[in-house]
Design an enzyme around this catalytic site. Structure first.
Site, PDB file in Angstrom:
ATOM      1  N   ASN A 131       0.849  -1.180   0.000  1.00  0.00           N
ATOM      2  CA  ASN A 131       0.000   0.000   0.000  1.00  0.00           C
ATOM      3  C   ASN A 131       0.891   1.237   0.000  1.00  0.00           C
ATOM      4  O   ASN A 131       1.700   1.431   0.912  1.00  0.00           O
ATOM      5  CB  ASN A 131      -0.903  -0.032   1.237  1.00  0.00           C
ATOM      6  CG  ASN A 131      -1.935   1.067   1.245  1.00  0.00           C
ATOM      7  OD1 ASN A 131      -2.215   1.697   0.227  1.00  0.00           O
ATOM      8  ND2 ASN A 131      -2.510   1.314   2.408  1.00  0.00           N
ATOM      9  N   ASP A 153      -7.199   5.311  -9.888  1.00  0.00           N
ATOM     10  CA  ASP A 153      -8.604   4.913  -9.845  1.00  0.00           C
ATOM     11  C   ASP A 153      -9.449   6.130  -9.488  1.00  0.00           C
ATOM     12  O   ASP A 153      -9.248   6.745  -8.443  1.00  0.00           O
ATOM     13  CB  ASP A 153      -8.798   3.814  -8.799  1.00  0.00           C
ATOM     14  CG  ASP A 153     -10.165   3.146  -8.913  1.00  0.00           C
ATOM     15  OD1 ASP A 153     -11.141   3.845  -9.237  1.00  0.00           O
ATOM     16  OD2 ASP A 153     -10.256   1.927  -8.660  1.00  0.00           O
ATOM     17  N   LYS A 157     -18.105   7.358  -7.747  1.00  0.00           N
ATOM     18  CA  LYS A 157     -19.262   7.600  -6.889  1.00  0.00           C
ATOM     19  C   LYS A 157     -18.901   8.590  -5.782  1.00  0.00           C
ATOM     20  O   LYS A 157     -17.823   8.510  -5.192  1.00  0.00           O
ATOM     21  CB  LYS A 157     -19.762   6.288  -6.284  1.00  0.00           C
ATOM     22  CG  LYS A 157     -20.320   5.304  -7.308  1.00  0.00           C
ATOM     23  CD  LYS A 157     -20.807   4.036  -6.651  1.00  0.00           C
ATOM     24  CE  LYS A 157     -21.377   3.075  -7.682  1.00  0.00           C
ATOM     25  NZ  LYS A 157     -21.856   1.809  -7.053  1.00  0.00           N
ATOM     26  N   ASP A 189      -7.683  11.506 -16.511  1.00  0.00           N
ATOM     27  CA  ASP A 189      -8.575  11.842 -17.619  1.00  0.00           C
ATOM     28  C   ASP A 189     -10.004  12.020 -17.122  1.00  0.00           C
ATOM     29  O   ASP A 189     -10.942  12.032 -17.929  1.00  0.00           O
ATOM     30  CB  ASP A 189      -8.507  10.770 -18.718  1.00  0.00           C
ATOM     31  CG  ASP A 189      -8.920   9.389 -18.225  1.00  0.00           C
ATOM     32  OD1 ASP A 189      -9.105   9.214 -16.995  1.00  0.00           O
ATOM     33  OD2 ASP A 189      -9.072   8.468 -19.064  1.00  0.00           O
ATOM     34  N   THR A 250       0.380   5.146 -22.922  1.00  0.00           N
ATOM     35  CA  THR A 250      -0.010   3.774 -22.631  1.00  0.00           C
ATOM     36  C   THR A 250      -1.345   3.446 -23.302  1.00  0.00           C
ATOM     37  O   THR A 250      -2.068   4.325 -23.763  1.00  0.00           O
ATOM     38  CB  THR A 250      -0.142   3.550 -21.115  1.00  0.00           C
ATOM     39  OG1 THR A 250      -1.193   4.399 -20.617  1.00  0.00           O
ATOM     40  CG2 THR A 250       1.157   3.891 -20.405  1.00  0.00           C
TER      41      THR A 250
END
Length: 271
Positions: A131, A153, A157, A189, A250
């Site tokens: 982590n 990520d 929500k 993005d 990528t």
């Protein structure tokens, strides 16, 4: 409430919020062979135990550790969330005079990074399957030249925004670990994530936004269910950076561009 139930409730309350979901990613035969062949060379032995993403007590990432691990005192670049390893492996191949540390939690990504690095025989790359916030806690002051966090990520929500990796606590640890003048480079993005980065970083003590581009963003957050309302929200100008030339294009970024999403780049200097 019994004592055991109280203890379990307290543990849940104090459990850190993770920026990822623990899931087992099965390795196909090719990636398993890569793991078996290259783990001893590339994977750092810093975990608290088998299957744990915590850092083992007593581990300190300082100048001495870098010299012992990489065999030199070259500048260290750390990428948080390396995915399949495309970017950091390309950077390590292009810059043999620099050291690179890939942080990735998922087995397939770790194995694929090993595979790419092993095929090129790269000696300046290592991987830690831990982590990221926990690893930065054990980093010495001024041991890192740059930190890269590309397309984290987005946790779209609203109730999950607290899981986003860019948070004040991590920013503070990164600031401490960076050399004076060192950079934290971020790219996303997702427009709402860009607003999140500005909210966390533009007012963060010890960092200077060194971007040179002006962009317009909504000043209110949207979630997965109401993202289409963003265009009608009040907007304001923010400062961001040109695309970092050291970041390879990528497959993930290419798909975002093909979908019509705008890439937001940031560079924050430790001051």
């Amino acid at each position: 409430m019994g004592a055991m139930q109280e203890s379990n409730t307290e543990q849940l309350r104090n459990r850190p919020v993770l920026s990822f979901v623990r899931r087992s990613g099965r390795l196909d035969a090719r990636l398993q062979r890569a793991w078996d062949r290259y783990a001893g060379e590339y994977l750092l032995d810093v975990n608290a135990g088998e299957g744990s993403l915590d850092v083992r007590p007593g581990v300190t990432i300082d100048g001495g550790y870098v010299c012992r691990t990489w065999g030199n005192d070259n500048p260290l670049i750390v990428e948080i969330g390396t995915g399949q390893g495309e970017n950091i492996v390309a950077a390590a191949a292009a810059h043999p005079d620099m050291n690179f540390l890939a942080l990735e939690v998922y087995d397939p990504g770790v194995a694929h990074t090993m595979l790419l690095a092993g095929k090129q025989g790269l000696g300046n790359l290592r991987i830690a399957q831990v982590n990221a916030p926990e690893l930065f806690k054990v980093m010495a002051d001024g041991v890192v030249a740059e930190v890269w966090t590309y397309f984290p990520d987005p946790w779209p929500k609203m109730r999950h925004h607290k899981r986003r990796i860019v948070q004040p606590a991590l920013a503070g640890e990164i600031r401490r670990a960076l050399v004076p003048g060192g950079l934290w480079r971020i790219a996303t993005d997702i427009e709402d994530y860009a607003l999140h980065v500005h909210e966390v970083m533009d007012a963060m003590p010890g960092f200077e936004n060194v971007g040179g581009l002006t962009v317009s963003l909504p000043t209110e957050h949207v979630g997965k269910g109401n993202a289409d309302e963003a265009a009608g929200l009040p907007h304001a100008d923010f400062v961001e950076s040109p695309r970092f030339e050291g970041r390879v294009l990528t497959n993930f970024e290419r798909k975002g561009l093909q979908a019509g999403r705008v890439i937001h780049d940031f560079a924050y200097r430790a001051v």
